[in-house]
Design a protein around this motif. Structure first.
Motif, PDB file in Angstrom:
ATOM      1  N   PRO A  36       0.841  -1.210   0.000  1.00 35.17           N
ATOM      2  CA  PRO A  36       0.000   0.000   0.000  1.00 35.17           C
ATOM      3  C   PRO A  36       0.875   1.259   0.000  1.00 35.17           C
ATOM      4  O   PRO A  36       1.780   1.391   0.817  1.00 35.17           O
ATOM      5  N   LEU A  37       0.579   2.168  -0.908  1.00 33.51           N
ATOM      6  CA  LEU A  37       1.360   3.392  -1.060  1.00 33.51           C
ATOM      7  C   LEU A  37       0.442   4.602  -0.918  1.00 33.51           C
ATOM      8  O   LEU A  37      -0.634   4.653  -1.528  1.00 33.51           O
ATOM      9  N   GLU A  38       0.895   5.590  -0.146  1.00 30.66           N
ATOM     10  CA  GLU A  38       0.120   6.802   0.104  1.00 30.66           C
ATOM     11  C   GLU A  38       1.023   8.018  -0.070  1.00 30.66           C
ATOM     12  O   GLU A  38       2.240   7.931   0.104  1.00 30.66           O
ATOM     13  N   VAL A  39       0.404   9.153  -0.380  1.00 26.25           N
ATOM     14  CA  VAL A  39       1.173  10.380  -0.544  1.00 26.25           C
ATOM     15  C   VAL A  39       0.440  11.544   0.113  1.00 26.25           C
ATOM     16  O   VAL A  39      -0.786  11.646   0.042  1.00 26.25           O
ATOM     17  N   LEU A  40       1.207  12.375   0.792  1.00 18.57           N
ATOM     18  CA  LEU A  40       0.690  13.608   1.381  1.00 18.57           C
ATOM     19  C   LEU A  40       1.504  14.757   0.802  1.00 18.57           C
ATOM     20  O   LEU A  40       2.694  14.899   1.087  1.00 18.57           O
ATOM     21  N   SER A  41       0.864  15.577  -0.028  1.00 18.97           N
ATOM     22  CA  SER A  41       1.524  16.754  -0.599  1.00 18.97           C
ATOM     23  C   SER A  41       1.411  17.893   0.403  1.00 18.97           C
ATOM     24  O   SER A  41       0.314  18.406   0.655  1.00 18.97           O
ATOM     25  N   LEU A  42       2.534  18.284   0.969  1.00 12.65           N
ATOM     26  CA  LEU A  42       2.523  19.309   2.003  1.00 12.65           C
ATOM     27  C   LEU A  42       2.309  20.697   1.426  1.00 12.65           C
ATOM     28  O   LEU A  42       1.818  21.588   2.112  1.00 12.65           O
ATOM     29  N   VAL A  43       2.709  20.889   0.181  1.00 13.00           N
ATOM     30  CA  VAL A  43       2.580  22.185  -0.493  1.00 13.00           C
ATOM     31  C   VAL A  43       1.950  21.950  -1.858  1.00 13.00           C
ATOM     32  O   VAL A  43       2.408  21.116  -2.622  1.00 13.00           O
ATOM     33  N   GLY A  44       0.887  22.675  -2.171  1.00 12.39           N
ATOM     34  CA  GLY A  44       0.240  22.521  -3.466  1.00 12.39           C
ATOM     35  C   GLY A  44      -0.714  21.342  -3.488  1.00 12.39           C
ATOM     36  O   GLY A  44      -0.875  20.609  -2.505  1.00 12.39           O
ATOM     37  N   GLY A  45      -1.336  21.146  -4.625  1.00 11.77           N
ATOM     38  CA  GLY A  45      -2.354  20.112  -4.745  1.00 11.77           C
ATOM     39  C   GLY A  45      -1.845  18.746  -5.133  1.00 11.77           C
ATOM     40  O   GLY A  45      -2.604  17.782  -5.160  1.00 11.77           O
ATOM     41  N   GLY A  46      -0.558  18.623  -5.482  1.00 10.43           N
ATOM     42  CA  GLY A  46      -0.016  17.319  -5.857  1.00 10.43           C
ATOM     43  C   GLY A  46      -0.632  16.753  -7.109  1.00 10.43           C
ATOM     44  O   GLY A  46      -0.870  15.539  -7.205  1.00 10.43           O
ATOM     45  N   SER A  47      -0.845  17.611  -8.124  1.00 13.06           N
ATOM     46  CA  SER A  47      -1.530  17.165  -9.334  1.00 13.06           C
ATOM     47  C   SER A  47      -0.745  16.104 -10.098  1.00 13.06           C
ATOM     48  O   SER A  47      -1.339  15.330 -10.858  1.00 13.06           O
ATOM     49  N   VAL A  48       0.578  16.053  -9.923  1.00 13.68           N
ATOM     50  CA  VAL A  48       1.371  15.073 -10.683  1.00 13.68           C
ATOM     51  C   VAL A  48       1.030  13.640 -10.293  1.00 13.68           C
ATOM     52  O   VAL A  48       1.328  12.703 -11.042  1.00 13.68           O
ATOM     53  N   PHE A  49       0.398  13.451  -9.145  1.00 16.32           N
ATOM     54  CA  PHE A  49       0.050  12.103  -8.687  1.00 16.32           C
ATOM     55  C   PHE A  49      -1.307  11.633  -9.229  1.00 16.32           C
ATOM     56  O   PHE A  49      -1.714  10.499  -8.961  1.00 16.32           O
ATOM     57  N   SER A  50      -2.013  12.491  -9.958  1.00 18.44           N
ATOM     58  CA  SER A  50      -3.403  12.203 -10.320  1.00 18.44           C
ATOM     59  C   SER A  50      -3.564  10.902 -11.100  1.00 18.44           C
ATOM     60  O   SER A  50      -4.474  10.099 -10.828  1.00 18.44           O
ATOM     61  N   ASN A  51      -2.711  10.658 -12.092  1.00 17.34           N
ATOM     62  CA  ASN A  51      -2.856   9.441 -12.902  1.00 17.34           C
ATOM     63  C   ASN A  51      -2.648   8.187 -12.062  1.00 17.34           C
ATOM     64  O   ASN A  51      -3.369   7.191 -12.227  1.00 17.34           O
ATOM     65  N   ALA A  52      -1.645   8.214 -11.174  1.00 13.09           N
ATOM     66  CA  ALA A  52      -1.393   7.052 -10.316  1.00 13.09           C
ATOM     67  C   ALA A  52      -2.558   6.809  -9.375  1.00 13.09           C
ATOM     68  O   ALA A  52      -2.933   5.655  -9.101  1.00 13.09           O
ATOM     69  N   ILE A  53      -3.158   7.890  -8.884  1.00 17.56           N
ATOM     70  CA  ILE A  53      -4.315   7.751  -7.987  1.00 17.56           C
ATOM     71  C   ILE A  53      -5.509   7.188  -8.750  1.00 17.56           C
ATOM     72  O   ILE A  53      -6.214   6.298  -8.269  1.00 17.56           O
ATOM     73  N   GLN A  54      -5.729   7.686  -9.971  1.00 18.84           N
ATOM     74  CA  GLN A  54      -6.833   7.173 -10.780  1.00 18.84           C
ATOM     75  C   GLN A  54      -6.623   5.715 -11.165  1.00 18.84           C
ATOM     76  O   GLN A  54      -7.590   4.941 -11.282  1.00 18.84           O
ATOM     77  N   ALA A  55      -5.353   5.320 -11.321  1.00 19.00           N
ATOM     78  CA  ALA A  55      -5.050   3.925 -11.653  1.00 19.00           C
ATOM     79  C   ALA A  55      -5.266   2.997 -10.464  1.00 19.00           C
ATOM     80  O   ALA A  55      -5.320   1.765 -10.633  1.00 19.00           O
ATOM     81  N   GLY A  56      -5.353   3.553  -9.270  1.00 21.03           N
ATOM     82  CA  GLY A  56      -5.720   2.769  -8.103  1.00 21.03           C
ATOM     83  C   GLY A  56      -4.577   2.239  -7.259  1.00 21.03           C
ATOM     84  O   GLY A  56      -4.816   1.627  -6.219  1.00 21.03           O
ATOM     85  N   TRP A  57      -3.322   2.478  -7.661  1.00 19.20           N
ATOM     86  CA  TRP A  57      -2.220   1.913  -6.868  1.00 19.20           C
ATOM     87  C   TRP A  57      -1.612   2.918  -5.891  1.00 19.20           C
ATOM     88  O   TRP A  57      -0.747   2.564  -5.093  1.00 19.20           O
ATOM     89  N   LEU A  58      -2.069   4.172  -5.936  1.00 17.40           N
ATOM     90  CA  LEU A  58      -1.591   5.198  -5.016  1.00 17.40           C
ATOM     91  C   LEU A  58      -2.782   5.926  -4.416  1.00 17.40           C
ATOM     92  O   LEU A  58      -3.759   6.214  -5.115  1.00 17.40           O
ATOM     93  N   GLN A  59      -2.700   6.214  -3.125  1.00 15.46           N
ATOM     94  CA  GLN A  59      -3.792   6.908  -2.442  1.00 15.46           C
ATOM     95  C   GLN A  59      -3.303   8.249  -1.911  1.00 15.46           C
ATOM     96  O   GLN A  59      -2.235   8.338  -1.305  1.00 15.46           O
TER      97      GLN A  59
END
Length: 413
Positions: A36-59
């Motif tokens: 299980p992989l998670e990300v917390l963007s401390l600054v900004g919206g973290g838009s670069v993670f959007s595809n990985a989140i939509q793919a379901g392997w990153l939360q």
């Protein structure tokens, strides 16, 4: 939660840091798909993670916000005050509470950036690793070195500070990785087991053959950044700088952007500066728009940086990470600092020193045009500066090596 099931939470504090974090996370997921992989963007919206989140392997977890300074409150007092007024203290408090709670549930922490994510990972009480992305000893070992900051770093023998050393030395800190061997050596002199396994920023980038449609042109990559409204104003300034250039052959300006600035805003600037809409010379270029004025052709390509960067002979820039990547490909650049909040004179000088002069900051638009013309006319100079840039940024492959270290040190892989 068992050791094998413990999720990895990545703390990242900036757009460039997000890009590096994503590349390491992609390799971790490739090596160990069930983790299980998670990300917390401390600054900004973290838009670069959007595809990985939509793919379901990153939360994505936790609160985040786009602050007025764009994460560069350390560049000016004004930026800091604006961030404080926009709710930075409450945002940081809520992020700290979340990280503490997730640590109690068994998370491992990976901090990517500088002091903020490192301190947050330490305060969680969990085992943590640290990828120190922004600081390099090249920035104070290169250049005249007469400033108070340079002297301070020289006394320490490292750009990292004593309070950061303390967090890197903790028993719970299982990994410290920095961007180059020079910086790692400086940290090791202070008892920190620092590694330099490679720079993830160069992964996935390479120089490729120039398309036939552009072979008769001089080719310049324009990087205006992504933080609005600064990026749009910088685009206006860079584009205006090119208007005084006179080349005997057509000049192709490849404007590689992300989701910001929007295409409509860029085209309004082009219209204001006397350009007219045209058809791209070839569909294979994948340009979203083409504008021309005299011998200058402007191609705009959202999401085209990785494809277009290797075609350029030189760059004009007011960007951070993308400029470093371009120079790392062996393509020198000139920059034009502005009012900020990110790309101010101090930032540009630090970037130039980091990259050994392979990117040169200019005081005025006319100086930028002159320096760019010199680069385009002098192949030997381009080769020399390009070699320095490649050396400073290092070869590709860092993401996979970092991913294996993270899994080994934090998850016993």
């Amino acid at each position: 939660m068992s050791r094998e099931e413990a999720a990895l939470l990545v703390l990242s504090n900036g757009h460039g840091e997000d890009l590096i974090a994503l590349r390491v996370l992609e390799e971790i997921h490739r090596f160990r798909p069930g983790l299980p992989l998670e990300v917390l963007s401390l600054v900004g919206g973290g838009s670069v993670f959007s595809n990985a989140i939509q793919a379901g392997w990153l939360q994505r977890v936790g609160p985040n916000a786009s602050l007025p300074s764009g994460g560069f409150s350390n560049q000016s007092l004004r930026g800091l005050l604006e961030d404080l007024a926009a709710g930075l203290p409450l945002l940081s408090w809520n992020q700290w509470r979340l990280v503490k709670r997730l640590a109690r549930q068994g998370r491992r922490m990976l901090a990517v950036g500088d002091l903020l994510p490192l301190a947050l990972a330490f305060s969680s009480g969990a085992p943590y690793g640290f990828i120190g992305t922004p600081k390099s000893d090249y920035t104070w070992r290169s250049g005249p070195g007469r400033s108070i900051s340079d002297r301070y770093h020289r006394v320490k023998g490292s750009e990292w500070d004593p309070w950061e050393w303390a967090l890197m030395r903790r028993d719970r800190c299982r990994l410290v990785a920095v961007r180059d061997r020079l910086t790692a050596r400086g940290l090791r002199q202070h008892g920190i087991d620092a590694l330099a396994p490679g720079n993830p920023m160069m992964d996935g980038l390479k120089r490729v053959a120039v398309p036939t449609a552009l072979c008769r042109c001089r080719r310049v990559l324009l990087l205006c950044g992504s933080r609005m409204p600064e990026a749009l104003e910088n685009f206006r300034r860079l584009l205006g700088s090119l208007s005084s250039m006179h080349t005997p052959v057509p000049l192709a300006v490849l404007v590689a952007v992300g989701s910001q600035p929007p295409l409509s805003a860029l085209e309004r600037v082009l219209l204001d500066q006397g350009y007219r809409r045209s058809l791209p010379p070839s569909e294979s270029l994948e340009a979203a728009a083409c504008w021309v004025s005299g011998r200058r052709m402007i191609l705009i390509g959202p999401g085209c940086f990785a494809r277009w960067a290797g075609w350029a002979e030189a760059g004009v820039a007011t960007a951070g990470t993308a400029t470093e990547q371009l120079v790392g490909l062996g393509i020198p650049a000139v920059s034009l600092p502005g009012p900020g909040p990110q790309f101010q004179w101090g930032f540009a000088v630090r970037q130039s020193r980091l990259l050994g002069g392979a990117v040169r900051p200019c005081r005025t638009p006319s100086e930028l045009a002159e320096r760019l013309a010199q680069l385009l006319d002098d192949a030997a100079l381009r080769t020399k500066l390009g070699g320095i840039g490649r050396h400073r940024m290092g070869p590709p492959g860092g993401s996979a090596r970092l991913a294996r270290l993270v899994l080994d040190r934090l998850h016993g892989y």
